[in-house]
Design a protein around this motif. Structure first.
Motif, PDB file in Angstrom:
ATOM      1  N   GLN A  99      12.769  29.327  -3.210  1.00 16.64           N
ATOM      2  CA  GLN A  99      13.449  30.314  -2.229  1.00 16.64           C
ATOM      3  C   GLN A  99      13.064  29.555  -0.633  1.00 16.64           C
ATOM      4  O   GLN A  99      14.261  29.693   0.022  1.00 16.64           O
ATOM      5  CB  GLN A  99      12.919  31.965  -2.133  1.00 16.64           C
ATOM      6  CG  GLN A  99      13.151  32.571  -3.437  1.00 16.64           C
ATOM      7  CD  GLN A  99      12.400  33.858  -3.438  1.00 16.64           C
ATOM      8  OE1 GLN A  99      11.430  34.232  -2.414  1.00 16.64           O
ATOM      9  NE2 GLN A  99      12.597  34.631  -4.536  1.00 16.64           N
ATOM     10  N   HIS A 102      15.709  26.754  -0.497  1.00 19.04           N
ATOM     11  CA  HIS A 102      16.979  27.166  -0.331  1.00 19.04           C
ATOM     12  C   HIS A 102      17.160  27.841   1.215  1.00 19.04           C
ATOM     13  O   HIS A 102      17.914  27.287   2.043  1.00 19.04           O
ATOM     14  CB  HIS A 102      17.266  28.282  -1.131  1.00 19.04           C
ATOM     15  CG  HIS A 102      18.662  28.819  -0.812  1.00 19.04           C
ATOM     16  ND1 HIS A 102      19.767  27.950  -1.300  1.00 19.04           N
ATOM     17  CD2 HIS A 102      18.999  29.971  -0.461  1.00 19.04           C
ATOM     18  CE1 HIS A 102      20.855  28.641  -1.049  1.00 19.04           C
ATOM     19  NE2 HIS A 102      20.588  29.950  -0.779  1.00 19.04           N
ATOM     20  N   ARG A 103      16.176  28.509   1.807  1.00 21.45           N
ATOM     21  CA  ARG A 103      16.249  29.080   3.194  1.00 21.45           C
ATOM     22  C   ARG A 103      16.225  27.878   4.187  1.00 21.45           C
ATOM     23  O   ARG A 103      17.079  27.970   5.045  1.00 21.45           O
ATOM     24  CB  ARG A 103      15.239  29.940   3.297  1.00 21.45           C
ATOM     25  CG  ARG A 103      15.407  31.374   2.907  1.00 21.45           C
ATOM     26  CD  ARG A 103      14.151  32.545   3.072  1.00 21.45           C
ATOM     27  NE  ARG A 103      14.600  33.750   2.232  1.00 21.45           N
ATOM     28  CZ  ARG A 103      13.636  34.525   2.566  1.00 21.45           C
ATOM     29  NH1 ARG A 103      12.456  34.484   3.297  1.00 21.45           N
ATOM     30  NH2 ARG A 103      13.647  35.519   1.679  1.00 21.45           N
ATOM     31  N   GLN A 105      17.215  24.856   3.725  1.00 24.90           N
ATOM     32  CA  GLN A 105      18.421  24.092   3.514  1.00 24.90           C
ATOM     33  C   GLN A 105      19.476  24.970   4.429  1.00 24.90           C
ATOM     34  O   GLN A 105      20.606  24.450   5.109  1.00 24.90           O
ATOM     35  CB  GLN A 105      19.010  24.076   2.400  1.00 24.90           C
ATOM     36  CG  GLN A 105      18.203  22.914   1.378  1.00 24.90           C
ATOM     37  CD  GLN A 105      18.293  23.085   0.093  1.00 24.90           C
ATOM     38  OE1 GLN A 105      18.942  23.809  -0.489  1.00 24.90           O
ATOM     39  NE2 GLN A 105      17.879  22.081  -0.839  1.00 24.90           N
TER      40      GLN A 105
END
Length: 186
Positions: A99, A102-103, A105
């Motif tokens: 997570q 992803h954040r 990115q």
């Protein structure tokens, strides 16, 4: 025949001496036998005592081994529980890492898009400002074909030097760079 039954005193003495020697030898052998029997009995008792001690030691070792096996099995179960908890914790941490990755990115994309967003906001502010200014109402020619021609000419003739055109060369470079972020091409 009587003569034969008579033994001489020398023969009797010799026979008595021989009998005494045999008797001594028998007594000596009986004593040795008693001593040997005592020794064998003592050794047998000693061996039986040793055997009892060894059997007790073997029982004690077996009991200690059984207790240690129970302890080891309990520790093994504790370790297996700990391993399971650590695997679950690792999975949770991996999920959190995924997570956060992803954040991260997304934040990278946002920061790369920042100049474009700043430009967009300035354009929106400029558009708001231009709404507050009263524009004259356009006049339309009587023939719609002429109207369409003048509008398309007006759009086609827009150039970067026009005072209403607000995209700079830096902006076009940023647009070219950031088009890949939004999955579009120019």
């Amino acid at each position: 025949m009587r003569k034969m039954s008579m033994l001489s005193s020398v023969q009797i003495k010799e026979a008595n001496a021989h009998l005494a020697a045999v008797h001594r030898r028998v007594t000596e052998l009986e004593q040795r036998l008693d001593a040997a029997e005592r020794t064998v009995r003592e050794q047998a008792e000693h061996l039986m005592g040793k055997d009892r001690e060894l059997q007790a030691a073997v029982r004690e070792l077996a009991q200690r081994k059984d207790r240690e096996m129970v302890d080891v099995q309990a520790k093994l179960q504790d370790c297996e529980g700990t391993v399971q908890r650590l695997h679950m914790l690792m999975k949770e941490k991996d999920d959190v890492i995924a997570q956060l990755r992803h954040r991260s990115q997304l934040l990278d994309k946002i920061t790369r898009s920042r100049p474009l967003l700043d430009n967009l906001l300035s354009y929106m502010a400029e558009a708001e400002h231009s709404h507050s200014v009263r524009l004259p109402q356009p006049t339309f020619p009587e023939h719609p074909a002429e109207s369409l021609h003048s509008v398309t000419n007006g759009l086609m003739n827009t150039s970067p030097n026009d005072r209403n055109f607000s995209v700079s060369e830096d902006d076009t470079e940023e647009l070219d760079q950031d088009d890949s972020i939004f999955g579009t091409t120019v």
